[in-house]
Design an enzyme around this catalytic site. Structure first.
Site, PDB file in Angstrom:
ATOM      1  N   CYS A  55       0.827  -1.222   0.000  1.00  0.00           N
ATOM      2  CA  CYS A  55       0.000   0.000   0.000  1.00  0.00           C
ATOM      3  C   CYS A  55       0.863   1.275   0.000  1.00  0.00           C
ATOM      4  O   CYS A  55       1.989   1.271   0.514  1.00  0.00           O
ATOM      5  CB  CYS A  55      -0.890   0.020   1.232  1.00  0.00           C
ATOM      6  SG  CYS A  55      -2.278  -1.113   1.140  1.00  0.00           S
ATOM      7  N   HIS A 164      -3.633  -6.833  -2.530  1.00  0.00           N
ATOM      8  CA  HIS A 164      -3.468  -5.562  -3.251  1.00  0.00           C
ATOM      9  C   HIS A 164      -3.248  -5.859  -4.743  1.00  0.00           C
ATOM     10  O   HIS A 164      -2.472  -6.739  -5.084  1.00  0.00           O
ATOM     11  CB  HIS A 164      -2.270  -4.793  -2.683  1.00  0.00           C
ATOM     12  CG  HIS A 164      -2.247  -3.371  -3.119  1.00  0.00           C
ATOM     13  ND1 HIS A 164      -2.863  -2.357  -2.410  1.00  0.00           N
ATOM     14  CD2 HIS A 164      -1.721  -2.800  -4.218  1.00  0.00           C
ATOM     15  CE1 HIS A 164      -2.691  -1.223  -3.062  1.00  0.00           C
ATOM     16  NE2 HIS A 164      -2.005  -1.459  -4.164  1.00  0.00           N
ATOM     17  N   HIS A 166      -1.782  -6.322  -8.072  1.00  0.00           N
ATOM     18  CA  HIS A 166      -0.387  -6.225  -8.508  1.00  0.00           C
ATOM     19  C   HIS A 166      -0.041  -7.366  -9.448  1.00  0.00           C
ATOM     20  O   HIS A 166      -0.765  -8.353  -9.537  1.00  0.00           O
ATOM     21  CB  HIS A 166       0.557  -6.286  -7.297  1.00  0.00           C
ATOM     22  CG  HIS A 166       0.600  -7.637  -6.644  1.00  0.00           C
ATOM     23  ND1 HIS A 166      -0.385  -8.082  -5.779  1.00  0.00           N
ATOM     24  CD2 HIS A 166       1.492  -8.654  -6.741  1.00  0.00           C
ATOM     25  CE1 HIS A 166      -0.095  -9.308  -5.369  1.00  0.00           C
ATOM     26  NE2 HIS A 166       1.039  -9.689  -5.945  1.00  0.00           N
ATOM     27  N   LYS A 314     -10.392 -26.883 -10.472  1.00  0.00           N
ATOM     28  CA  LYS A 314      -9.848 -28.031 -11.188  1.00  0.00           C
ATOM     29  C   LYS A 314      -8.451 -28.324 -10.630  1.00  0.00           C
ATOM     30  O   LYS A 314      -7.642 -27.415 -10.479  1.00  0.00           O
ATOM     31  CB  LYS A 314      -9.744 -27.712 -12.678  1.00  0.00           C
ATOM     32  CG  LYS A 314      -9.128 -28.835 -13.490  1.00  0.00           C
ATOM     33  CD  LYS A 314      -8.988 -28.449 -14.950  1.00  0.00           C
ATOM     34  CE  LYS A 314      -8.199 -29.484 -15.724  1.00  0.00           C
ATOM     35  NZ  LYS A 314      -8.857 -30.800 -15.790  1.00  0.00           N
ATOM     36  N   PHE A 315      -8.203 -29.572 -10.347  1.00  0.00           N
ATOM     37  CA  PHE A 315      -6.870 -29.983  -9.907  1.00  0.00           C
ATOM     38  C   PHE A 315      -6.120 -30.583 -11.086  1.00  0.00           C
ATOM     39  O   PHE A 315      -6.691 -31.331 -11.864  1.00  0.00           O
ATOM     40  CB  PHE A 315      -6.969 -31.039  -8.796  1.00  0.00           C
ATOM     41  CG  PHE A 315      -7.389 -30.465  -7.477  1.00  0.00           C
ATOM     42  CD1 PHE A 315      -6.468 -29.875  -6.641  1.00  0.00           C
ATOM     43  CD2 PHE A 315      -8.718 -30.522  -7.073  1.00  0.00           C
ATOM     44  CE1 PHE A 315      -6.852 -29.345  -5.425  1.00  0.00           C
ATOM     45  CE2 PHE A 315      -9.111 -29.990  -5.859  1.00  0.00           C
ATOM     46  CZ  PHE A 315      -8.178 -29.396  -5.032  1.00  0.00           C
ATOM     47  N   VAL A 317      -3.881 -33.074 -11.223  1.00  0.00           N
ATOM     48  CA  VAL A 317      -3.251 -34.158 -10.454  1.00  0.00           C
ATOM     49  C   VAL A 317      -3.487 -35.474 -11.202  1.00  0.00           C
ATOM     50  O   VAL A 317      -4.040 -35.475 -12.292  1.00  0.00           O
ATOM     51  CB  VAL A 317      -3.852 -34.221  -9.025  1.00  0.00           C
ATOM     52  CG1 VAL A 317      -3.491 -32.986  -8.229  1.00  0.00           C
ATOM     53  CG2 VAL A 317      -5.369 -34.400  -9.066  1.00  0.00           C
ATOM     54  N   GLU A 320      -3.397 -36.130 -15.094  1.00  0.00           N
ATOM     55  CA  GLU A 320      -2.727 -34.929 -15.646  1.00  0.00           C
ATOM     56  C   GLU A 320      -1.232 -34.921 -15.327  1.00  0.00           C
ATOM     57  O   GLU A 320      -0.402 -34.585 -16.162  1.00  0.00           O
ATOM     58  CB  GLU A 320      -3.342 -33.644 -15.079  1.00  0.00           C
ATOM     59  CG  GLU A 320      -4.558 -33.168 -15.810  1.00  0.00           C
ATOM     60  CD  GLU A 320      -5.833 -33.605 -15.142  1.00  0.00           C
ATOM     61  OE1 GLU A 320      -5.769 -34.406 -14.179  1.00  0.00           O
ATOM     62  OE2 GLU A 320      -6.908 -33.171 -15.588  1.00  0.00           O
TER      63      GLU A 320
HETATM   64  P1  H2U Z   1       2.271 -12.670  -5.382  1.00  0.00           P
HETATM   65  O1  H2U Z   1       2.103 -12.038  -6.738  1.00  0.00           O
HETATM   66  O2  H2U Z   1       2.382 -14.169  -5.495  1.00  0.00           O
HETATM   67  O3  H2U Z   1       1.245 -12.228  -4.441  1.00  0.00           O
HETATM   68  O4  H2U Z   1       3.651 -12.175  -4.798  1.00  0.00           O
HETATM   69  C1  H2U Z   1       3.848 -10.865  -4.281  1.00  0.00           C
HETATM   70  C2  H2U Z   1       5.321 -10.563  -4.388  1.00  0.00           C
HETATM   71  O5  H2U Z   1       5.599  -9.410  -3.600  1.00  0.00           O
HETATM   72  C3  H2U Z   1       6.202 -11.695  -3.863  1.00  0.00           C
HETATM   73  O6  H2U Z   1       7.063 -12.111  -4.899  1.00  0.00           O
HETATM   74  C4  H2U Z   1       6.839  -9.558  -3.003  1.00  0.00           C
HETATM   75  C5  H2U Z   1       6.975 -11.044  -2.715  1.00  0.00           C
HETATM   76  O7  H2U Z   1       8.315 -11.450  -2.738  1.00  0.00           O
HETATM   77  N1  H2U Z   1       6.908  -8.743  -1.788  1.00  0.00           N
HETATM   78  C6  H2U Z   1       7.946  -7.829  -1.641  1.00  0.00           C
HETATM   79  O8  H2U Z   1       8.786  -7.716  -2.518  1.00  0.00           O
HETATM   80  N2  H2U Z   1       8.024  -7.082  -0.513  1.00  0.00           N
HETATM   81  C7  H2U Z   1       7.152  -7.172   0.510  1.00  0.00           C
HETATM   82  O9  H2U Z   1       7.311  -6.500   1.492  1.00  0.00           O
HETATM   83  C8  H2U Z   1       6.003  -8.090   0.435  1.00  0.00           C
HETATM   84  C9  H2U Z   1       5.891  -8.914  -0.792  1.00  0.00           C
END
Ligand code: H2U
Length: 352
Positions: A55, A164, A166, A314-315, A317, A320
């Site tokens: 954030c 969040h 991203h 869906k798995f 496993v 697959e």
């Molecule tokens: P996801 O897309 O799987 O949610 O991963 C979020 C990424 O954000 C993850 O690779 C990074 C994690 O390493 N991250 C940071 O770089 N700093 C943080 O403080 C929290 C998450």
């Protein structure tokens, strides 16, 4: 015996991009289910969580402070899987124990300052800023690295660690497995047929129509003939485009339109934020900029795991894992279902 009907009868379909087959078993659609039921995803996410490291204005666990960003925000992943430098493995002393150097960089791109928003709920203009950021990163990281992988994991069910909105970008000094295979198959197709595989594929899907989910002046979104995941989609430009950074202004705007409508349809399917892993593939970068890469065509893939409801996924496993991918719903049935879903988001329908 009855004549073959792809919506009724078992068959194998070939994926020319991955050089793999998928078993389609539409007759299994009516089987009962008493397996695992996932917990529904938590939807009451605060707009700003002072403890969330993604954030605006928050301090990440490593002490770095995020700016009070108002649009997208990109930072170096604090826990990168690829480091820019490091000692390289020595030559192999046996063909069964090969290693090769791996360098790279990992970044995180926050799409929006709010945690309680997702791409389909964002405006076209806001989605466009995400596309611009992707193109910028492709240029910057592509100068140095062979492959720049943009990907988004959405939903805890897909291993997403943070609500969040991203995505991640991992740039590497090597061609990873998926693009390595696609480089070979597209090259072979181009040599044999004299036209890029996915340019031809898009033309054929426009003619055939039954797997189209969405289309506009520049883009086509289909459930590919060879889809493995129940509601997998492939987003293709209608023009031959090697890389994301080659899109024109208009094409970026029309991509934002396709993304908003596709992701809205996904969310409307079970009235949840539809989980998926998605990513972009285009011609390799780095040293490959100077080579003829005409066999490549830019494309995005969406791989959502949900099958029957917001809680049944869906798995991949059993058969697959040990034999070949299998699906029950045909690609045409999945496309029809997606096509018929409204492209106004269920959360926005009440307010509009
Ligand atoms: P996801 O897309 O799987 O949610 O991963 C979020 C990424 O954000 C993850 O690779 C990074 C994690 O390493 N991250 C940071 O770089 N700093 C943080 O403080 C929290 C998450």
């Amino acid at each position: 015996m009855a004549s073959f009907d792809a919506n009724e009868h078992q068959h194998n379909r070939y994926n020319p991009l991955k050089d793999e087959w998928v078993l389609v078993s539409p007759h299994r659609m009516k089987r009962p289910w008493s397996g695992q039921v996932e917990k529904p995803p938590i939807e009451n996410i605060p707009r700003h969580d002072p403890k969330n490291p993604l954030c605006p204005g928050n301090t990440r666990p490593n002490g770095k402070v995020n700016p009070n960003y108002e649009s997208t925000f990109t930072f170096d992943n604090d826990f990168p899987a690829l480091l820019q430098e490091g000692p390289a493995p020595g030559p192999s002393d046996h063909p069964l124990f090969k290693a090769s150097p791996a360098n790279g960089t990992c970044q995180v791109v926050c799409f929006h300052p709010w945690s309680d928003i997702t791409l389909p709920l964002m405006s076209i203009k806001e989605i466009r800023t995400v596309i611009d950021k992707w193109a910028e990163l492709m240029v910057d990281l592509g100068k140095k690295y062979t492959w720049v992988q943009i990907f988004e994991n959405r939903g805890a069910i897909m291993g997403c660690s943070n609500p969040h909105p991203h995505c991640q970008v991992w740039a590497s000094s090597f061609l990873p497995n998926e693009p390595r295979v696609k480089d070979r198959t597209q090259r072979e197709y181009y040599t044999k047929h004299g036209t890029p595989m996915l340019v031809e594929y898009a033309k054929m899907e426009v003619q055939k129509k039954d797997r189209i989910v969405l289309a506009n002046a520049d883009w086509l979104c289909v459930v590919p003939y060879w889809a493995v995941w129940p509601y997998e989609t492939l987003v293709l430009p209608l023009r031959h485009i090697l890389r994301l950074q080659d899109l024109t202004d208009d094409e970026k705007n029309s991509l934002a339109d396709i993304m908003k409508r596709l992701l809205t349809k996904y969310d409307n399917m079970f009235q949840v934020s539809f989980p998926y892993s998605m990513g972009w593939h285009g011609a390799p970068t780095g040293e490959h900029y100077n080579e003829d890469q005409s066999h490549w065509q830019l494309h995005a893939m969406y791989y959502p795991p949900l099958l029957r409801s917001a809680t049944v996924k869906k798995f991949m496993v059993g058969y697959e894992m040990l034999a070949t991918s299998q699906r029950d719903l045909t690609a045409e049935q999945a496309a029809e279902k997606l096509r018929n879903l409204p492209d106004v988001h269920y959360k926005q329908a009440e307010t509009s």
